[in-house]
Structures are given as C-alpha cells and as structure tokens.
Design an enzyme around this catalytic site. Structure first.
Site, PDB file in Angstrom:
ATOM      1  CG  HIS A 438      -2.282   0.615   0.921  1.00  0.00           C
ATOM      2  ND1 HIS A 438      -2.439   1.747   0.147  1.00  0.00           N
ATOM      3  CD2 HIS A 438      -3.538   0.242   1.289  1.00  0.00           C
ATOM      4  CE1 HIS A 438      -3.727   2.052   0.057  1.00  0.00           C
ATOM      5  NE2 HIS A 438      -4.412   1.150   0.735  1.00  0.00           N
ATOM      6  NE  ARG A 439       6.180   0.083   2.046  1.00  0.00           N
ATOM      7  CZ  ARG A 439       7.370  -0.476   2.228  1.00  0.00           C
ATOM      8  NH1 ARG A 439       8.201   0.030   3.128  1.00  0.00           N
ATOM      9  NH2 ARG A 439       7.740  -1.532   1.529  1.00  0.00           N
TER      10      ARG A 439
END
Length: 465
Positions: A438-439
């Site tokens: 998700h980064r």
C-alpha cells in the site's frame, strides 16, 4: 603495491558469505573483469570478478570457509611486483603462506591479514567458542597460545580447571555443527592452530550411544541425536516428534518473509478469470512443438503486459522515493529442495512467449540445481506464485521485498457461470489474488492493474502482441 581482495557484499544487507571455489590458481595472472572466485550466499552462487589486473599472490580464505563482508580473502601482486613482496605487504612472508589452488580444502590462517582488518572482529574471522564475553572480545587482538590439535578420533583435551575450552572454527563450521547437533568440543581440528574446518565436520563420526557412557543415561537427561539426523523425541504427553535443523535457505526465507509481513502494509484484491480461450490458444501454440508453453508462461507474459498497460504499478518503494521502472522484470517463484527461490525474468514484456518460456525453464532448472547467480535473483518489481498445478484454487502470497506486488495464481477449474445473455453455463475459471504494497499501490491503482491482467488473460491474443 599489493592489491588486497576483500569479501564483497554480494547480496544487499548481507553480513557474510562463503567461498565455494577459487577459479584462478596461485601464481597465475588475473585480468580486470575476469572471474576470480565463486562466492556462495544463502540462495545463490556468484562469480566475483577481479576489479584490477595482477597476479594472484595468495589466497587468504580457503574454499568452504565463510567470512564477513570486507575481510581480506586474497592478495594480487601488481605488474612488476614479486609474489613474495605482495604477500609481505599484507603480513605474509612468502608464497607458501597462501593456500595452493590444488589444495583449496586446506584452511588458511586469516591472521596473516590482521593488520588490514578493523580492530572489531568480523563474523568471518575465527572466534572462540564458549569463551567468557570479556575473553571473546579480546581474543582477536590479544595473542593466545594455540591449542594443540588432537589426533583423529582422540578424546578432546580437557581444559584446565576454571578455564573454558578454547576452540577455533569458522562461522560456516559453527552453523553446520548447530544444524547437525554436533558439539564442536568433540571434533578434532586439522586446520592451523587446531582450527576445526569443514572437512573435519564432514568426517566426524559421533561415538555410539552405548560407548559414550558406560551407564545408561538417566531418563531426565536428553540424549543428543546422531549428527546429520533429525532429533527424535517425545513431549510429556507422549506425542512423538522430530526436530529438523534449519538450513541457511530456510532461515533466509523466514527472515525475509517475517520482515515483509512486519514492515510492508499488505492489502489484497481477488479476481476470477475465464480461461477457456487461453487454454485453447495454448493448445494451438503447442501443437507440434517439442518445447511446450505452460499456462504459467502465459500468466507471466500477461503480468508483464499489464505492467506495460499500467506503468504506475511497475514500481517499488525506497526510503527517498517511489522508483518506477521502464522494463517489466518479473520474479517467478520456484519450489526447490528445502525451500523456495525467485529468479527474475528480465524484460518479460519484450520477450516473445517462446523466449519467455525458455527463460523460465532455464531459470527453474538452475534454481533446483542451486546454480543461479546472485544477479538472477535480485531486482524486479513484481512476482508470480502459481500453485494451480497442485489443485489449489486460491491463496494469498506474501510480498517478496522490495517488490510492490505478487500475484497468487490458483488452479483452472470447471465452474458454473452466468454468461452475457444471463444464461447459466459452465466455464473454466482461474482465481487470482493480488497482494499489494500500500506504500506504492493505492486501491484504485491496484484494481486498474488487476483489471488489465484479467483483460489479457480473457483475450489471450493480446498476450502475443
């Protein structure tokens, strides 16, 4: 001036590595860029190339031995410099101080390079086993009387009362001894200063259980398992079990995947792909071919194509920036004896299906044989893990850092579906699960990539373009 060759940092973050074999004999010339030595890491064997030209004056770390990154492993003499002068410059007195290439199993005393090694002992240097902390800290810098090497199969020499027995062994030997359940105090050492080397460990035969003690051991005292065999025992409830020692690969997998789950924010997207047309296309491609194309080859090609369709997804996270790639380098999970390897297919988006299939087949064969090079398991931005051949219909995979995603591919099975006309029908469906970092990938971006992948799988002619 002598050129000191030091243990390189083969893998990012690696603290140590081991010498597998020397490719140049002592006294022979070496060209810059020539393969000098094969270095073994936890997952691969790497040909390390000489950075400068010269003559191999001496080998400071024998084959089979491990050393910390930065520790001297060899000495090169520059053009016009004598071998003896080069060795003398790093603490040796003659070429006989080096290990001959035809006897690489013989250990070399790394103390000859001590003046060039930092004062803090590296993990590749000899360490004292079972010494007190203060003694262990001072052992590399303070001279000590070397222990006498015991004769083969002789009982170990007892240490004087109040003193710990001082044993010298490399990290590789200590690691192997731990994995095999061997007490190094029982192993006669044949190396310099009585040091225990790998061949001593391989040749060691533990005494029979009946011969260790005349009396049978008490039931409350655990009995060590024979070397090389899993330890078998039972818990208090009576359930039998065995302890299988961890291998270096097993430890590497545990470390990396634990780090991944602890530091990478995973999220998951699932999709079902109708693959009847894909299977029909594969059958036509394989008709009359000796080297066949697998479903996984087409999946990897579709993954690469989807990264080309959604280039923002072809990226990884770094401390300073999100790094986006222009080439689709895809790692393919391969089951190997005792673990897992993930060789990387470079430029998968530019390869034809047949070229990609040949590349994957070659990488998989060499992964199982343990002959992959380090550069072949590094890099890339995305991974593919396929368990469909085992009948697994769906699963979620753990991201392989630094990749931003991994696609878990399940089996293609017959399932009921509703067609475009609203009629119930039977189709071959393959379920896939995307694990995303998700980064790097937000939900919308990951969903667009997954949709692009499904579109290529369900319209397989796009895979060939």
């Amino acid at each position: 001036m002598a050129i000191v060759v030091r243990m390189p940092e083969i893998a990012t973050g690696a603290a140590e590595a081991a010498i597998q074999s020397w490719l140049v004999e002592v006294g022979n010339p070496v060209r810059a860029g020539q393969a000098l030595v094969e270095i073994e890491t936890e997952k691969a064997v790497v040909d390390y190339e000489a950075e400068r030209s010269g003559v191999l004056a001496g080998i400071l770390l024998a084959a089979g031995e491990a050393a910390a990154v930065g520790v001297p492993i060899a000495v090169l003499a520059e053009e016009g410099e004598s071998v003896d002068a080069a060795l003398a410059a790093v603490g040796g007195s003659s070429a006989t101080d080096a290990v001959p290439a035809d006897d690489q199993s013989e250990e070399t005393d790394a103390a000859a390079a001590a003046p060039r090694v930092p004062a803090v002992p590296a993990r590749g240097a000899d360490e004292v086993i079972a010494a007190a902390p203060e003694e262990a800290a001072s052992a590399p810098s303070a001279p000590a009387t070397p222990p006498t090497a015991p004769a083969p199969h002789a009982a170990p020499v007892a240490a004087p009362a109040g003193e710990e027995q001082r044993l010298f062994a490399s990290p590789l030997v200590r690691r192997l001894a731990g994995e095999r359940g061997i007490d190094l105090r029982d192993v006669p050492g044949s190396g310099p200063r009585g040091r225990i080397v790998r061949r001593d460990l391989d040749a060691y035969v533990p005494p029979a259980a009946a011969g260790v003690d005349e009396a049978a051991p008490s039931a409350s005292v655990p009995v060590a398992a024979p070397a090389g065999n899993p330890a078998e025992s039972a818990d208090p409830a009576g359930a039998a079990y065995e302890d299988v020692p961890h291998t270096g690969m097993r430890r590497a997998i545990a470390r990396r995947l634990t780090e991944s789950k602890a530091t990478v924010p995973h999220f998951y997207l699932q999709a079902d792909c109708r693959v009847d047309e894909l299977l029909a296309l594969r059958a036509r491609i394989n008709d009359g071919r000796s080297s066949r194309i697998s479903v996984n080859d087409l999946v990897v090609k579709a993954v690469a194509g989807a990264l080309r369709d959604v280039p923002e997804a072809n990226a990884i996270w770094t401390d300073d920036a999100t790094r986006r790639f222009t080439s689709a380098d895809i790692a393919v999970a391969v089951s190997v004896p005792g673990g897992l390897s993930t060789p990387v297919v470079r430029g998968a988006d530019r390869l034809s299906v047949s070229e990609l299939a040949a590349t994957v087949r070659d990488l998989a064969e060499r992964a199982r044989a343990g002959t992959l090079k380090q550069r072949e398991i590094e890099g890339g931005s995305f991974s593919v893990s396929n368990l469909g051949m085992y009948g697994t219909t769906a699963f979620s995979a753990i991201i392989n850092p630094p990749h931003a995603g991994i696609l878990a591919v399940g089996a293609a099975t017959k399932r009921p579906v509703v067609d475009d006309d609203g009629e119930l029908a039977v189709a071959t469906v393959m379920s896939v699960t995307l694990s995303a970092d998700h980064r790097v990938l937000d939900g919308e971006l990951a969903a667009r990539w997954l949709a692009a992948f499904v579109a290529r799988i369900e319209n397989p002619l796009q895979i060939l373009l």
